[in-house]
Structures are given as C-alpha cells and as structure tokens.
Design a protein around this motif. Structure first.
Motif, PDB file in Angstrom:
ATOM      1  N   VAL A 105       0.796  -1.226   0.000  1.00  0.00           N
ATOM      2  CA  VAL A 105       0.000   0.000   0.000  1.00  0.00           C
ATOM      3  C   VAL A 105       0.831   1.278   0.000  1.00  0.00           C
ATOM      4  O   VAL A 105       0.337   2.335  -0.390  1.00  0.00           O
ATOM      5  CB  VAL A 105      -0.984   0.023   1.202  1.00  0.00           C
ATOM      6  N   ALA A 106       2.078   1.243   0.440  1.00  0.00           N
ATOM      7  CA  ALA A 106       2.895   2.455   0.490  1.00  0.00           C
ATOM      8  C   ALA A 106       3.257   2.913  -0.919  1.00  0.00           C
ATOM      9  O   ALA A 106       3.370   2.108  -1.844  1.00  0.00           O
ATOM     10  CB  ALA A 106       4.162   2.214   1.305  1.00  0.00           C
ATOM     11  N   TYR A 107       3.459   4.209  -1.067  1.00  0.00           N
ATOM     12  CA  TYR A 107       3.774   4.764  -2.388  1.00  0.00           C
ATOM     13  C   TYR A 107       4.588   6.046  -2.201  1.00  0.00           C
ATOM     14  O   TYR A 107       4.665   6.613  -1.101  1.00  0.00           O
ATOM     15  CB  TYR A 107       2.488   5.086  -3.157  1.00  0.00           C
ATOM     16  N   GLY A 108       5.177   6.505  -3.295  1.00  0.00           N
ATOM     17  CA  GLY A 108       5.890   7.774  -3.268  1.00  0.00           C
ATOM     18  C   GLY A 108       7.293   7.643  -2.709  1.00  0.00           C
ATOM     19  O   GLY A 108       7.788   6.538  -2.473  1.00  0.00           O
ATOM     20  N   TYR A 109       7.906   8.796  -2.465  1.00  0.00           N
ATOM     21  CA  TYR A 109       9.331   8.809  -2.111  1.00  0.00           C
ATOM     22  C   TYR A 109       9.579   9.453  -0.763  1.00  0.00           C
ATOM     23  O   TYR A 109       8.967  10.419  -0.369  1.00  0.00           O
ATOM     24  CB  TYR A 109      10.145   9.500  -3.212  1.00  0.00           C
ATOM     25  N   ASN A 110      10.455   8.978  -0.118  1.00  0.00           N
ATOM     26  CA  ASN A 110      11.145   8.934   1.149  1.00  0.00           C
ATOM     27  C   ASN A 110      10.907  10.079   2.119  1.00  0.00           C
ATOM     28  O   ASN A 110      11.619  11.067   2.099  1.00  0.00           O
ATOM     29  CB  ASN A 110      12.646   8.814   0.893  1.00  0.00           C
ATOM     30  N   GLY A 141      17.219   4.874   0.753  1.00  0.00           N
ATOM     31  CA  GLY A 141      17.411   6.237   0.299  1.00  0.00           C
ATOM     32  C   GLY A 141      17.374   7.202   1.459  1.00  0.00           C
ATOM     33  O   GLY A 141      17.031   6.843   2.590  1.00  0.00           O
ATOM     34  N   PRO A 142      17.696   8.472   1.209  1.00  0.00           N
ATOM     35  CA  PRO A 142      17.756   9.472   2.268  1.00  0.00           C
ATOM     36  C   PRO A 142      16.407  10.127   2.527  1.00  0.00           C
ATOM     37  O   PRO A 142      15.428   9.869   1.816  1.00  0.00           O
ATOM     38  CB  PRO A 142      18.737  10.499   1.684  1.00  0.00           C
ATOM     39  N   GLN A 143      16.359  10.966   3.531  1.00  0.00           N
ATOM     40  CA  GLN A 143      15.223  11.847   3.751  1.00  0.00           C
ATOM     41  C   GLN A 143      15.050  12.772   2.548  1.00  0.00           C
ATOM     42  O   GLN A 143      15.995  13.434   2.120  1.00  0.00           O
ATOM     43  CB  GLN A 143      15.463  12.673   5.019  1.00  0.00           C
ATOM     44  N   MET A 144      13.845  12.806   1.973  1.00  0.00           N
ATOM     45  CA  MET A 144      13.581  13.640   0.800  1.00  0.00           C
ATOM     46  C   MET A 144      12.437  14.624   1.008  1.00  0.00           C
ATOM     47  O   MET A 144      12.446  15.716   0.442  1.00  0.00           O
ATOM     48  CB  MET A 144      13.235  12.759  -0.413  1.00  0.00           C
ATOM     49  N   PHE A 175      21.954   6.356  -4.214  1.00  0.00           N
ATOM     50  CA  PHE A 175      21.357   7.281  -3.268  1.00  0.00           C
ATOM     51  C   PHE A 175      22.376   7.693  -2.207  1.00  0.00           C
ATOM     52  O   PHE A 175      22.643   6.945  -1.278  1.00  0.00           O
ATOM     53  CB  PHE A 175      20.154   6.639  -2.570  1.00  0.00           C
ATOM     54  N   PRO A 176      22.950   8.900  -2.303  1.00  0.00           N
ATOM     55  CA  PRO A 176      23.782   9.406  -1.219  1.00  0.00           C
ATOM     56  C   PRO A 176      22.919  10.003  -0.124  1.00  0.00           C
ATOM     57  O   PRO A 176      21.693  10.043  -0.218  1.00  0.00           O
ATOM     58  CB  PRO A 176      24.615  10.492  -1.915  1.00  0.00           C
ATOM     59  N   GLY A 177      23.555  10.494   0.940  1.00  0.00           N
ATOM     60  CA  GLY A 177      22.835  11.184   1.992  1.00  0.00           C
ATOM     61  C   GLY A 177      22.418  12.579   1.564  1.00  0.00           C
ATOM     62  O   GLY A 177      22.666  13.018   0.438  1.00  0.00           O
ATOM     63  N   MET A 178      21.800  13.318   2.467  1.00  0.00           N
ATOM     64  CA  MET A 178      21.252  14.624   2.139  1.00  0.00           C
ATOM     65  C   MET A 178      22.324  15.631   1.745  1.00  0.00           C
ATOM     66  O   MET A 178      22.077  16.548   0.980  1.00  0.00           O
ATOM     67  CB  MET A 178      20.452  15.175   3.324  1.00  0.00           C
ATOM     68  N   SER A 179      23.536  15.471   2.291  1.00  0.00           N
ATOM     69  CA  SER A 179      24.614  16.428   2.024  1.00  0.00           C
ATOM     70  C   SER A 179      25.740  15.815   1.211  1.00  0.00           C
ATOM     71  O   SER A 179      26.865  16.321   1.217  1.00  0.00           O
ATOM     72  CB  SER A 179      25.143  16.978   3.350  1.00  0.00           C
ATOM     73  N   TYR A 187      22.262   8.051   7.834  1.00  0.00           N
ATOM     74  CA  TYR A 187      21.441   7.406   8.851  1.00  0.00           C
ATOM     75  C   TYR A 187      22.090   7.498  10.229  1.00  0.00           C
ATOM     76  O   TYR A 187      21.408   7.695  11.239  1.00  0.00           O
ATOM     77  CB  TYR A 187      21.172   5.952   8.471  1.00  0.00           C
ATOM     78  N   GLN A 188      23.407   7.355  10.285  1.00  0.00           N
ATOM     79  CA  GLN A 188      24.103   7.446  11.568  1.00  0.00           C
ATOM     80  C   GLN A 188      24.008   8.846  12.163  1.00  0.00           C
ATOM     81  O   GLN A 188      23.838   9.012  13.371  1.00  0.00           O
ATOM     82  CB  GLN A 188      25.566   7.040  11.407  1.00  0.00           C
ATOM     83  N   LEU A 189      24.127   9.862  11.314  1.00  0.00           N
ATOM     84  CA  LEU A 189      24.149  11.243  11.787  1.00  0.00           C
ATOM     85  C   LEU A 189      22.759  11.820  12.021  1.00  0.00           C
ATOM     86  O   LEU A 189      22.545  12.584  12.968  1.00  0.00           O
ATOM     87  CB  LEU A 189      24.896  12.127  10.781  1.00  0.00           C
ATOM     88  N   ASP A 190      21.803  11.465  11.169  1.00  0.00           N
ATOM     89  CA  ASP A 190      20.525  12.173  11.133  1.00  0.00           C
ATOM     90  C   ASP A 190      19.318  11.348  11.552  1.00  0.00           C
ATOM     91  O   ASP A 190      18.257  11.926  11.810  1.00  0.00           O
ATOM     92  CB  ASP A 190      20.265  12.698   9.712  1.00  0.00           C
TER      93      ASP A 190
END
Length: 224
Positions: A105-110, A141-144, A175-179, A187-190
């Motif tokens: 049921v889940a859809y879309g991005y992160n 993937g990262p936070q988007m 998929f890299p991190g946000m920065s 994931y470790q930092l944020d």
C-alpha cells in the motif's frame, strides 16, 4: 459496579512486555516488486527464526510487542500488522502469516521523518508497557520529503524511544545522503538515536533477510 467498570483497561490486549518494537520498512517507489517481496519474506523469516524466539524467551517477561509499518511519501505510512504480542513460535508464525498476506500500500518517495513520527505515535498509544521502546527503520534512500527530520527524531528520543536503522545498499550506490555523504553516514548522523542506537547495512535485498535477523536478535536480546 466492578473494578473493571470503574477503571477500564486502556486496551483489551495491553500487557507488560520486555520490548515494544515497530518494524518500519521502506515501501517507497525505489523498491520494485521483486525487491518488495524479498523484503517482506526477510522480515517474516526473521520473526519466526529460532534465534529471535530464543531472544524473546530470554527476557524477564518472555514476551515482546511488535508492529509492522511500511512507509513512502509524507502522506503514506501504513500499519501492515498491528500490535501483536510474540511469546512463542505460534504467535510469531501468526504475525509472519499476516505480514506475507497483506497487500502493498505504500507509495511515493522517502519521508523518513514522517515514518518515524507515525511509528513513535504507535508506541505512545500501544497500551503496552516495557522498559525498552524501539523503532527499527529500514531504507535504501535518504530523507527527501515531509516534516523536518531533526525535531521529529528529537521528540521520539525524548519520549524514551530508540531509533535503529538498517541501510539497504543499492546497486551502484545511487542514493547518497542529504549532504552528499554516504547513505550509512546519513542514517548514523541524522536518523538513529536514543540509548544503544545503532545502524547496520544490508548488501542489497538478497542479503536483507540475514541482516534483519541479526539486527532483531541484537535489539531484542539487549538488556537495558
């Protein structure tokens, strides 16, 4: 009047358990159908594995409460299997059967932030009591999108919830991190936080079952 009528139970299933654990799995658009089935099968296999059951029965109360959530876009968080007390092979198998039978049921991005917020609210309203409360979030993937991650994470940690993570390595590391950092570092930092928090990596979906098994044993068997 009975005492039950004067002081009703919060929920009919409320129990004291050793751990409240929300398995919060990435169901976003980056995961194709085959990968999705591998992920579901990996969780089902881990929950019914003898090593996880031994970890469950090694606790003081010899029971854990577990729920399964899948997430994607900010508006897409879904309880796939609601709170279930696991204390033996029969209860673990019943949970696994429900998980494997449920539709996608889940859809879309992160939106990792919305996934954490949703899972933390499940714990706050579970009705169970436990010395440890854990959100076990997996993602490739990262936070988007969605709520700012830092305050959501801080609120969960402030409520005594530990956030652990399983980072699923994608082919080619797309998929890299946000920065621009590695996804594991992101994931470790944020993402992770709270007492004993840790992040692990699964080398692709084919290794997911092995990784989630090791992670669940560590989470359940850990003593406060």
């Amino acid at each position: 009047l009975t005492l039950a009528a004067i002081f009703p139970l919060h929920t009919a299933f409320a129990e004291d358990v050793d751990v409240q654990l929300v398995l919060t799995a990435d169901g976003s658009g980056s995961i194709d159908g085959d990968e999705f089935q591998l992920q579901r099968a990996g969780y089902a296999a881990a929950i019914t594995d003898e090593r996880v059951l031994n970890a469950v029965t090694s606790g003081y109360r010899q029971a854990i409460a577990i729920a399964f959530v899948e997430w994607g876009a900010p508006e897409s968080q879904h309880t796939i299997v609601d709170w279930t007390v696991i204390r033996d092979r029969e209860t673990a198998q019943a949970f696994a059967d429900k998980l494997l039978a449920a539709p996608r049921v889940a859809y879309g991005y992160n939106s990792i932030s919305n996934a954490i917020a949703y899972s933390a609210e499940l714990i706050r309203n579970s009705g169970h009591t436990s010395p440890r409360k854990i959100i076990d979030i997996s993602g490739d993937g990262p936070q988007m999108n969605g709520q700012p991650l830092a305050p959501v994470r801080a609120r969960a940690i402030g409520d005594g919830i530990t956030i652990n993570a399983l980072v699923v390595a994608a082919d080619g590391g797309r998929f890299p991190g946000m920065s621009g950092e590695s996804l594991l570092q992101h994931y470790q930092l944020d993402v992770i936080g709270g007492p004993g928090a840790f992040a692990m990596t699964a080398d692709g979906r084919q290794r997911f079952a092995h990784a989630i098994l090791n992670k669940m044993v560590r989470e359940i068997a850990l003593r406060p």
